[in-house]
Motif scaffolding. Sequence first.
Motif, mmCIF file in Angstrom:
data_model
loop_
_atom_site.group_PDB
_atom_site.id
_atom_site.type_symbol
_atom_site.label_atom_id
_atom_site.label_comp_id
_atom_site.label_asym_id
_atom_site.label_seq_id
_atom_site.Cartn_x
_atom_site.Cartn_y
_atom_site.Cartn_z
ATOM 1 N N UNK A 54 -2.562 -16.556 -11.302
ATOM 2 C CA UNK A 54 -1.472 -17.518 -11.419
ATOM 3 C C UNK A 54 -0.446 -17.350 -10.303
ATOM 4 N N UNK A 55 0.228 -18.461 -9.985
ATOM 5 C CA UNK A 55 1.331 -18.435 -9.033
ATOM 6 C C UNK A 55 2.434 -17.533 -9.555
ATOM 7 N N UNK A 56 2.999 -16.731 -8.687
ATOM 8 C CA UNK A 56 4.069 -15.837 -9.103
ATOM 9 C C UNK A 56 5.237 -16.642 -9.664
ATOM 10 N N UNK A 57 5.690 -16.241 -10.838
ATOM 11 C CA UNK A 57 6.780 -16.942 -11.503
ATOM 12 C C UNK A 57 6.321 -18.021 -12.459
ATOM 13 N N UNK A 67 2.394 -21.557 -24.242
ATOM 14 C CA UNK A 67 1.198 -22.410 -24.385
ATOM 15 C C UNK A 67 1.450 -23.586 -25.314
ATOM 16 N N UNK A 68 0.631 -24.620 -25.218
ATOM 17 C CA UNK A 68 0.770 -25.777 -26.108
ATOM 18 C C UNK A 68 0.722 -25.369 -27.568
ATOM 19 N N UNK A 69 1.539 -26.041 -28.376
ATOM 20 C CA UNK A 69 1.651 -25.716 -29.799
ATOM 21 C C UNK A 69 0.804 -26.668 -30.642
ATOM 22 N N UNK A 70 0.112 -26.148 -31.645
ATOM 23 C CA UNK A 70 -0.701 -27.006 -32.519
ATOM 24 C C UNK A 70 0.115 -28.110 -33.192
ATOM 25 N N UNK A 81 -3.421 -24.527 -17.317
ATOM 26 C CA UNK A 81 -2.252 -23.672 -17.118
ATOM 27 C C UNK A 81 -1.602 -24.018 -15.772
ATOM 28 N N UNK A 82 -0.298 -24.352 -15.767
ATOM 29 C CA UNK A 82 0.360 -24.726 -14.506
ATOM 30 C C UNK A 82 0.266 -23.658 -13.420
ATOM 31 N N UNK A 83 0.182 -22.384 -13.828
ATOM 32 C CA UNK A 83 0.100 -21.308 -12.849
ATOM 33 C C UNK A 83 -1.177 -21.338 -12.029
#
Length: 462
Positions: free
Chosen positions: A125-128, A134-137, A264-266
């Motif tokens: 993942x990108x640092x930071x 995470x997405x919530x049910x 995941x955005x990272x």
Amino acid sequence: MAPCKHANLLLDVSPNATQAGFARPPAAKRRAAASLASRKEPGTAAEEEAQNLAGTFPGPLVLPDDLLSVYPKDPDSGQTVKVWQRSKHRNRLNAGTPNTIHVAAPPSYSPKMKHMREWIVPLTATEGEEDVSPPKPKDLTDYLSAYYHPLPVTQTPNLTWIPWEDDDRPPNATKDENRYIGLKQGQNITRIRTRPCPDGAYERQLNLSDILDGLLHMVKEIHPRYALVMMLHHDLYEDETDDFCCGRAYGGSRVSVVTSSRYHPGLDWYQEIERAHMWPASHCGNFVRRKCGIRSGAGVKRRKVMMVEGDGAGEGKGGGTAMRAAVDAYVAAPAPEKDLAGLWFGRTALTASHELGHCFCLGHCNYYACAMQGTAGIVEDVRQPPYLCPVCLEKVISGFLEVKEYANIGRERLILQRYKKLHEFCTGKTRAGVKMFAGYGAWLGKRIEALKAEEEGGEGQL
């Protein structure tokens, strides 16, 4: 470099489509595909309707490496409403019985399986950006409740990850080969294969086919029910040739799985996702030309391959269309970095709605840019729209109209209710600042305006 303003929008297939061998179904076939009627309409009427619809429902992009570019004659695409309606394997709604969509939350961990929490943390993942909620049910349940309105959507009790005691690895296997875990639901325990992640994005992956097999046992015990979607955060694979898989449905069996892992955005830098041109900005004319290798200012036969609207944001021909409104709202929304959790959830929600569409026995779509399009990877995923096109929406609504309680509501009112529920969701305080939901909310606002105008006998902008 100044940020792209997305002044011109592509409303038809890209110039790459012809080179790839993809021929979009013509206007008359698109119109026929969205109807159960057998009578033919004049071609001029279909062309006029296509012109009116373009600003709301553009054509599929078909950029290089997109699924329709790689498989331009994909036999799994092009299902019409009539073919869907006559299918012997279609899952009809149960008359007189509540039809419920169940959302299975990510399984909890037994004491001996707490180390599995480390498997949902990306290693590249990108640092930071590695530590994002995470997405919530609950959020997914609310979104799907609006998306498949009026069906009720509810969460099922959590499943549990447990050790698989009978680890029958070959005597000469290494420590990481053929490692098994157990998925427990009630008295049922399913063996799930795991393996090291081939590309190193995560520590381990779980076998998707094994998980779906476990859900087949689960869905038999849920009554009343219509379909089940399981939400996961672990990386998945289907077979040994796969690098990873984000979701899959056994449509005929009404079970599906979606994982948030690769959304995941990272991992965006790693997967070469261009955040500036996610949907709806993926229809930016300049972006499409660049992806197709067309240099700025080069001549293109626009009337044949694209319809470009607007000389500036919200201005020019077609400035009041749903797609223009969506792009303007997308531009005005905060940068994705302001709400990475919202970005992550939006991607997961889109895939969950797609996989559940297969439980309604919807096939992949090649008529329009549509949530039911097939995709060739993550980069294409984020360019796809969240809405159902006229063909796919008609299938869902036609299924509802087969049940008396929904038929009494009426077709137009069902569609309007659905759009209003989705608009309410997208414009809520926690989502209005997320670019995808900002764009979708604006798009929905235009659709609601158009349908109300039609209801009142006016000429709404389609």
